[in-house]
Design an enzyme around this catalytic site. Structure first.
Site, PDB file in Angstrom:
ATOM      1  N   SER A  62       0.772  -1.173  -0.085  1.00 33.87           N
ATOM      2  CA  SER A  62      -0.032  -0.095   0.082  1.00 33.87           C
ATOM      3  C   SER A  62       0.659   1.151  -0.038  1.00 33.87           C
ATOM      4  O   SER A  62       2.162   1.391   0.354  1.00 33.87           O
ATOM      5  CB  SER A  62      -0.932  -0.115   1.138  1.00 33.87           C
TER       6      SER A  62
HETATM    7  N1  SAH Z   1      -0.701  -5.100   4.035  1.00 31.44           N
HETATM    8  C1  SAH Z   1       0.010  -5.504   2.649  1.00 31.44           C
HETATM    9  C2  SAH Z   1      -0.795  -4.917   1.594  1.00 31.44           C
HETATM   10  C3  SAH Z   1      -0.721  -6.199   0.505  1.00 31.44           C
HETATM   11  S1  SAH Z   1      -2.172  -6.172  -0.592  1.00 31.44           S
HETATM   12  C4  SAH Z   1       1.256  -4.600   2.658  1.00 31.44           C
HETATM   13  O1  SAH Z   1       1.558  -3.965   3.727  1.00 31.44           O
HETATM   14  O2  SAH Z   1       2.122  -4.843   1.781  1.00 31.44           O
HETATM   15  C5  SAH Z   1      -3.343  -7.299   0.130  1.00 31.44           C
HETATM   16  C6  SAH Z   1      -3.032  -8.495   0.420  1.00 31.44           C
HETATM   17  O3  SAH Z   1      -4.045  -9.264   0.791  1.00 31.44           O
HETATM   18  C7  SAH Z   1      -2.434  -9.486  -0.963  1.00 31.44           C
HETATM   19  O4  SAH Z   1      -1.191 -10.100  -0.513  1.00 31.44           O
HETATM   20  C8  SAH Z   1      -3.516 -10.425  -1.165  1.00 31.44           C
HETATM   21  O5  SAH Z   1      -2.812 -11.768  -1.481  1.00 31.44           O
HETATM   22  C9  SAH Z   1      -3.897 -10.674   0.278  1.00 31.44           C
HETATM   23  N2  SAH Z   1      -5.211 -11.288   0.674  1.00 31.44           N
HETATM   24  C10 SAH Z   1      -6.498 -11.081  -0.264  1.00 31.44           C
HETATM   25  N3  SAH Z   1      -7.494 -11.759   0.051  1.00 31.44           N
HETATM   26  C11 SAH Z   1      -7.071 -12.385   1.333  1.00 31.44           C
HETATM   27  C12 SAH Z   1      -7.649 -13.513   2.059  1.00 31.44           C
HETATM   28  N4  SAH Z   1      -8.942 -13.755   1.978  1.00 31.44           N
HETATM   29  N5  SAH Z   1      -7.005 -13.863   3.317  1.00 31.44           N
HETATM   30  C13 SAH Z   1      -5.582 -13.303   3.287  1.00 31.44           C
HETATM   31  N6  SAH Z   1      -4.904 -12.493   2.502  1.00 31.44           N
HETATM   32  C14 SAH Z   1      -5.754 -12.100   1.515  1.00 31.44           C
END
Ligand code: SAH
Length: 213
Positions: A62
């Site tokens: 993000s």
């Molecule tokens: N907090 C992260 C943002 C990553 S983007 C950071 O600081 O980098 C969002 C992430 O959510 C992705 O890696 C995606 O694979 C994950 N995601 C999506 N649906 C999910 C679910 N149901 N359970 C766990 N992770 C999930």
């Protein structure tokens, strides 16, 4: 790349403080954590720029401002237990750990899970626990959580997460009827009552799972 310490100082001043985030614990975390080590090497030079970046598997780390804003909205205090859904790069989890929280974070994509796990070990971030699973189901074993943060956008607030939120408790989650365009929603639980408030438009990757897309 340019000096990471100076890049972070500038990022915090121009992107975070200038837009109204003032929680000292949030500012300190963003000033301290080496965001350039949470992205692939090819993107390290862009790590402190004002936007999200690809982290592989079609996912993103993000934008710094969004990480700061969500962390401030959560009102995390040292010693709190926090559940994060969507580990991704691990940067948001590291920010929460730096603020003194015991962090439980769930990621559904195997490759991102293992990369984040190695990163936390290398950085000696031992207060972060990870699980490879569908995070829309939460992580019942360690519930209730004082705070829950979801960093992917789904069509609704997953029911299991409301159940696993402590009372009093706060949850921050992007929710939208269409993909990639959500409202940032603050869910508060006080004396058994649940309230929702809208904190503006955001654009997160999809929350995929039983209570996601
Ligand atoms: N907090 C992260 C943002 C990553 S983007 C950071 O600081 O980098 C969002 C992430 O959510 C992705 O890696 C995606 O694979 C994950 N995601 C999506 N649906 C999910 C679910 N149901 N359970 C766990 N992770 C999930």
């Amino acid at each position: 790349m340019v000096d990471p310490v100076r890049s972070r100082e500038r990022m915090v001043r121009e992107q975070i403080e200038a837009r109204g985030v003032a929680d000292p614990a949030v500012l300190d975390a963003l000033r301290s954590l080496p965001r350039h080590l949470f992205v692939e090497e090819a993107f390290a030079c862009k790590a402190y720029s004002d936007g999200p970046l690809p982290i592989g598997e079609g996912q993103t780390i993000s934008q710094p401002y969004i990480v700061a804003r969500m962390s401030e909205l959560l009102e995390v205090k040292p010693g709190m237990t926090v559940l994060e859904i969507g580990t991704g790069s691990g940067y948001q989890a590291a920010v929460l750990a730096h603020m003194g929280a015991d962090v439980y974070t769930v990621e559904r994509i195997r490759k991102l899970f293992f990369t984040a796990r190695k990163r936390f070990t290398d950085m000696r971030l031992f207060s972060i626990k990870l699980k490879l699973d569908d995070g829309t189901m939460g992580w019942p074993e360690h519930a209730p959580y004082d705070r829950i943060i979801v960093t992917a956008g789904g069509p609704e607030v997953p029911e299991p997460l409301i159940g696993q939120l402590a009372d009093p408790g706060r949850m921050v989650i992007p929710v939208g009827e269409s993909r990639r365009l959500q409202r940032l929603v603050l869910v508060e639980k006080i004396d058994g009552h649940i309230t929702h408030s809208d904190h503006g438009g955001v654009a997160f990757v999809d929350l995929v799972g039983q209570y996601g897309w």
